[in-house]
Write a protein that holds these residues in place. Structure first.
Motif, PDB file in Angstrom:
ATOM      1  N   GLN A   1       0.828  -1.200   0.000  1.00  0.00           N
ATOM      2  CA  GLN A   1       0.000   0.000   0.000  1.00  0.00           C
ATOM      3  C   GLN A   1       0.863   1.251   0.000  1.00  0.00           C
ATOM      4  OE1 GLN A   1      -1.983   1.198   3.623  1.00  0.00           O
ATOM      5  NE2 GLN A   1      -3.893   1.577   2.508  1.00  0.00           N
ATOM      6  N   ALA A   2       1.911   1.255   0.810  1.00  0.00           N
ATOM      7  CA  ALA A   2       2.799   2.420   0.878  1.00  0.00           C
ATOM      8  C   ALA A   2       3.539   2.621  -0.439  1.00  0.00           C
ATOM      9  CB  ALA A   2       3.784   2.250   2.031  1.00  0.00           C
ATOM     10  N   LEU A   3       3.984   1.521  -1.044  1.00  0.00           N
ATOM     11  CA  LEU A   3       4.719   1.632  -2.303  1.00  0.00           C
ATOM     12  C   LEU A   3       3.808   2.061  -3.450  1.00  0.00           C
ATOM     13  CD1 LEU A   3       7.030  -1.513  -2.073  1.00  0.00           C
ATOM     14  CD2 LEU A   3       7.660   0.891  -1.729  1.00  0.00           C
ATOM     15  N   GLU A   4       2.567   1.588  -3.416  1.00  0.00           N
ATOM     16  CA  GLU A   4       1.630   2.006  -4.470  1.00  0.00           C
ATOM     17  C   GLU A   4       1.344   3.499  -4.362  1.00  0.00           C
ATOM     18  OE1 GLU A   4      -1.690   3.057  -6.725  1.00  0.00           O
ATOM     19  OE2 GLU A   4      -1.737   3.079  -4.524  1.00  0.00           O
ATOM     20  N   ARG A   5       1.178   3.973  -3.138  1.00  0.00           N
ATOM     21  CA  ARG A   5       0.966   5.402  -2.942  1.00  0.00           C
ATOM     22  C   ARG A   5       2.185   6.191  -3.408  1.00  0.00           C
ATOM     23  NH1 ARG A   5      -1.664   5.433   3.162  1.00  0.00           N
ATOM     24  NH2 ARG A   5      -3.809   4.936   2.540  1.00  0.00           N
ATOM     25  N   PHE A   6       3.358   5.669  -3.147  1.00  0.00           N
ATOM     26  CA  PHE A   6       4.587   6.345  -3.540  1.00  0.00           C
ATOM     27  C   PHE A   6       4.715   6.413  -5.064  1.00  0.00           C
ATOM     28  CE2 PHE A   6       9.138   6.539  -4.450  1.00  0.00           C
ATOM     29  CZ  PHE A   6       9.539   7.569  -3.609  1.00  0.00           C
ATOM     30  N   SER A   7       4.190   5.396  -5.753  1.00  0.00           N
ATOM     31  CA  SER A   7       4.350   5.329  -7.204  1.00  0.00           C
ATOM     32  C   SER A   7       3.271   6.086  -7.959  1.00  0.00           C
ATOM     33  CB  SER A   7       4.327   3.856  -7.663  1.00  0.00           C
ATOM     34  OG  SER A   7       3.030   3.298  -7.496  1.00  0.00           O
ATOM     35  N   ARG A   8       2.177   6.453  -7.289  1.00  0.00           N
ATOM     36  CA  ARG A   8       1.066   7.087  -7.998  1.00  0.00           C
ATOM     37  C   ARG A   8       1.408   8.529  -8.356  1.00  0.00           C
ATOM     38  NH1 ARG A   8      -5.194   5.984  -7.382  1.00  0.00           N
ATOM     39  NH2 ARG A   8      -4.310   4.016  -6.703  1.00  0.00           N
ATOM     40  N   ASP A   9       1.247   8.876  -9.634  1.00  0.00           N
ATOM     41  CA  ASP A   9       1.579  10.222 -10.085  1.00  0.00           C
ATOM     42  C   ASP A   9       0.355  11.027 -10.521  1.00  0.00           C
ATOM     43  OD1 ASP A   9       0.904   8.980 -12.420  1.00  0.00           O
ATOM     44  OD2 ASP A   9       2.880   9.137 -13.350  1.00  0.00           O
ATOM     45  N   THR A  10      -0.832  10.391 -10.556  1.00  0.00           N
ATOM     46  CA  THR A  10      -2.030  11.072 -11.024  1.00  0.00           C
ATOM     47  C   THR A  10      -3.178  10.858 -10.050  1.00  0.00           C
ATOM     48  OG1 THR A  10      -1.395  10.817 -13.346  1.00  0.00           O
ATOM     49  CG2 THR A  10      -3.714  11.247 -12.898  1.00  0.00           C
ATOM     50  N   ILE A  11      -3.875  11.928  -9.712  1.00  0.00           N
ATOM     51  CA  ILE A  11      -5.069  11.837  -8.868  1.00  0.00           C
ATOM     52  C   ILE A  11      -6.175  12.652  -9.522  1.00  0.00           C
ATOM     53  CG2 ILE A  11      -6.102  12.521  -6.676  1.00  0.00           C
ATOM     54  CD1 ILE A  11      -3.647  11.731  -5.258  1.00  0.00           C
ATOM     55  N   ARG A  12      -7.344  12.061  -9.576  1.00  0.00           N
ATOM     56  CA  ARG A  12      -8.531  12.697 -10.146  1.00  0.00           C
ATOM     57  C   ARG A  12      -9.573  12.796  -9.041  1.00  0.00           C
ATOM     58  NH1 ARG A  12     -10.815  12.802 -15.477  1.00  0.00           N
ATOM     59  NH2 ARG A  12     -13.081  12.796 -15.475  1.00  0.00           N
ATOM     60  N   ILE A  13      -9.981  13.997  -8.711  1.00  0.00           N
ATOM     61  CA  ILE A  13     -10.862  14.178  -7.571  1.00  0.00           C
ATOM     62  C   ILE A  13     -12.036  15.081  -7.911  1.00  0.00           C
ATOM     63  CG2 ILE A  13      -9.019  13.793  -5.917  1.00  0.00           C
ATOM     64  CD1 ILE A  13      -8.674  16.678  -5.553  1.00  0.00           C
ATOM     65  N   GLY A  14     -13.102  14.909  -7.123  1.00  0.00           N
ATOM     66  CA  GLY A  14     -14.272  15.748  -7.279  1.00  0.00           C
ATOM     67  C   GLY A  14     -14.123  17.047  -6.505  1.00  0.00           C
ATOM     68  N   GLY A  15     -15.173  17.852  -6.477  1.00  0.00           N
ATOM     69  CA  GLY A  15     -15.020  19.177  -5.899  1.00  0.00           C
ATOM     70  C   GLY A  15     -16.140  19.623  -4.988  1.00  0.00           C
TER      71      GLY A  15
END
Length: 599
Positions: free
Chosen positions: A40-54
């Motif tokens: 979980q920590a490594l996946e978070r570290f590797s994620r470069d894109t986040i798509r969020i609502g508002g």
């Protein structure tokens, strides 16, 4: 040794991170991150894109996301996605969860918040590595918040603002601080004036490659002159404005020698500006012209004469263009690969014949609402354009089977054929496609009344790579045709058989047996199908994600419940409200859409 953790003991962090980066879907990444805390920590570290609502509360949520995903370089915030989140859209929460699982689920819902200047400040503090920021209809964000981003996100390369009330001060700060900026897009930015855009052009002129301006009423030729003076590296310009005139376009044509892509919807621009583009923009590769009322074939003649590298041409609602202009493009732009003609009523068969004779590299042709284009035009395309891969026809009343046969015989590399409301096209033409176009992956023949089962039998026999099929409204197609597709096209992922009055449950059984990769199906207005056929389909198609089945009298609440309980990947169901039981609504209300809303 039993229960020995070979993966975690043998693989270094760097290799696991690289594996995460190469997973082909977000759902796979999400599932893998649940294996253990380290993953979980490594996946978070590797994620470069986040798509969020508002919608919601901004500050704490952004801060918390930033602490968990420290390497994000691409942030997409959309006010319209108030109930969406990037870490598993549409997934249902399990009834029982461990404390860690509850914490993980809670953390994954943090992209639903209302962005204000405080939220932008949190973005600036938390995502210092940000390279791409997209804000869609974030109406509470102002120049003050954008200044925070400018001051702390010096690596920003792309900024997309739509419906944001940011003004000149915020855009000026971006120009002053973000010296690596390459792409900006302003759409419905009511607070932006020439002053802000000029400051941006001066500050980022050396790096800016792409500029888009749409529905910004206070942007005039003055700022475009600044763009022409300072943005020598500009490659893409997109303008949608009632206030831009010739002077601004000419300034860009003179000052931006690297311009490759130009999209214009500017009703005040005339032949003078487009002639300048043709004479000066020799590197132009893509040109899109929308709703032009003030220019004629003179403009296209200049484009054909000067823009020898043109590959993509899109003409929409340009009423004063005729075959003469298209002939000039065909003669001068031999590298043309994509042509779309939409609602240009003075372009007829002769103009398209010129394209077929001269543009041998053409890969995609779209003719929409071209009432004067006949079979003879596609005869020439079939003979001359051997590399054609996609053909789109909409409401072309003079095009029939002979034209489609010519395309099928001459363009054997055809991959996509989309036809809608071309009533002269029947089984003969589609049969020829099945017999000759072995690489076909998409076939859409909507409301073509003359196409029957024999055509789909030919497609099933000859097109094993087919992935997308839409035969909506083709009343002569029934069980025989769909069965042939099911048996011959095992890679099918999308199927629309809506408004097929003769389709019965047996066809759905065959689809379930033969198309295990099916992800989307549209069954609306199929009066003969029932819960029985639906059950057979969903029991076999384990990857089904969406199912539309409104106005199907044989489908009941039990059938809807079967789809919900069987399809673990289901994300959207469209059905009448009366056919959803209270239990089903409680279980999967977030993925059910209703055709009609009660008043």
């Amino acid at each position: 040794m039993r229960r020995h953790d070979w993966i975690n003991s043998m693989l270094p962090d760097e290799l696991i991170i690289e594996i995460f980066r190469n997973l082909d879907s977000k759902s796979s990444r999400d599932a893998s991150s649940l294996v253990c805390r380290r993953w979980q920590a490594l996946e978070r570290f590797s994620r470069d894109t986040i798509r969020i609502g508002g919608s919601g509360s901004p500050d704490s949520l952004v801060n918390l996301i930033a602490r968990r995903f420290v390497n994000v370089t691409n942030l997409y915030i959309d006010e319209r996605l108030s109930d969406a989140h990037p870490f598993g859209v549409g997934r249902r929460r399990p009834a029982r969860q461990s404390a860690w699982a509850r914490h993980h689920f809670f953390a994954e819902r943090f992209e639903s918040y209302c962005l204000s200047d405080a939220g932008l400040a949190a973005v600036a503090d938390g995502f210092t590595k940000l390279e791409k920021l997209t804000l869609i209809w974030c109406s509470n964000a102002t120049s003050e918040g954008l200044r925070f981003v400018a001051q702390k996100c010096a690596s920003l390369k792309s900024l997309d603002l739509q419906g944001c009330y940011v003004g000149d001060q915020g855009i000026g700060a971006i120009g002053e601080c973000c010296k690596q900026l390459e792409a900006v897009n302003f759409r419905f930015c009511e607070g932006l004036t020439d002053t802000g855009l000029i400051e941006l052009a001066i500050g980022c002129g050396k790096t800016l490659k792409s500029l888009g301006v749409a529905a910004c009423d206070k942007i005039t030729d003055v700022s475009l002159e600044a763009v022409g003076s300072y943005c020598r590296s500009l490659e893409t310009l997109s303008l949608d404005s009632e206030y831009i005139r010739n002077k601004g376009i000419i300034a860009v044509a003179k000052g931006c020698p690297r311009l490759k892509n130009l999209n214009l919807q500017c009703i005040m621009v005339t032949d003078e500006a487009l002639t300048a583009v043709g004479n000066l923009c020799v590197l132009l590769e893509s040109l899109a012209l929308y709703s032009f009322q003030r220019f004629s074939d003179k403009s296209l003649c200049a484009i054909g004469k000067g823009c020898k590298k043109l590959k993509n041409l899109m003409l929409s609602d340009c009423y004063f263009l005729s075959d003469k202009g298209l002939e000039a493009v065909a003669a001068g732009c031999s590298e043309l690969e994509r042509l779309e003609v939409n609602g240009c009523h003075n372009i007829s068969t002769f103009g398209l014949q010129s394209i077929g004779r001269s543009c041998m590299r053409l890969k995609e042709l779209a003719l929409l609402y071209c009432q004067k284009v006949s079979d003879d035009a596609l005869f020439e395309v079939g003979k001359g354009c051997k590399y054609l891969q996609a053909l789109h026809l909409v409401d072309c009343s003079l095009i029939g089977d002979d034209a489609i046969c010519s395309i099928a015989i001459g363009c054997k590399n055809l991959k996509k054929l989309h036809i809608r409301r071309c009533y002269e096209v029947g089984s003969k033409g589609i049969t020829a496609v099945g017999e000759n176009c072995k690489y076909l992956t998409e076939l859409s023949i909507r409301f073509c009344d003359r196409v029957g089962d024999e055509a789909l039998v030919a497609i099933g026999d000859g097109c094993p790579l087919l992935r997308h099929l839409n035969v909506s409204g083709c009343h002569q197609i029934g069980d025989i045709g769909i069965t042939a597709i099911a048996r011959g096209c095992p890679q099918l992922t999308y199927l629309d058989v809506s408004v097929l009055q003769n389709l019965q449950d047996m066809a759905l059984v065959e689809v379930g047996e033969g198309c295990p990769l099916l992800q989307d199906i549209v069954l609306s207005h199929c009066r003969e199908i029932s819960d029985v056929g639906l059950a057979h389909l969903v029991n076999r198609c384990k990857f089904l994600e969406s199912c539309h089945m409104v106005y199907c009298p044989g489908v009941t609440a039990a059938g809807v419940a079967t789809v919900i309980s069987t399809c673990t990947n289901i994300k959207k169901i469209l059905i009448e409200k009366s056919k959803v039981s209270e239990r089903t609504r409680r279980r999967a209300g977030s993925i059910i859409s209703y055709l009609c809303v009660e008043i």
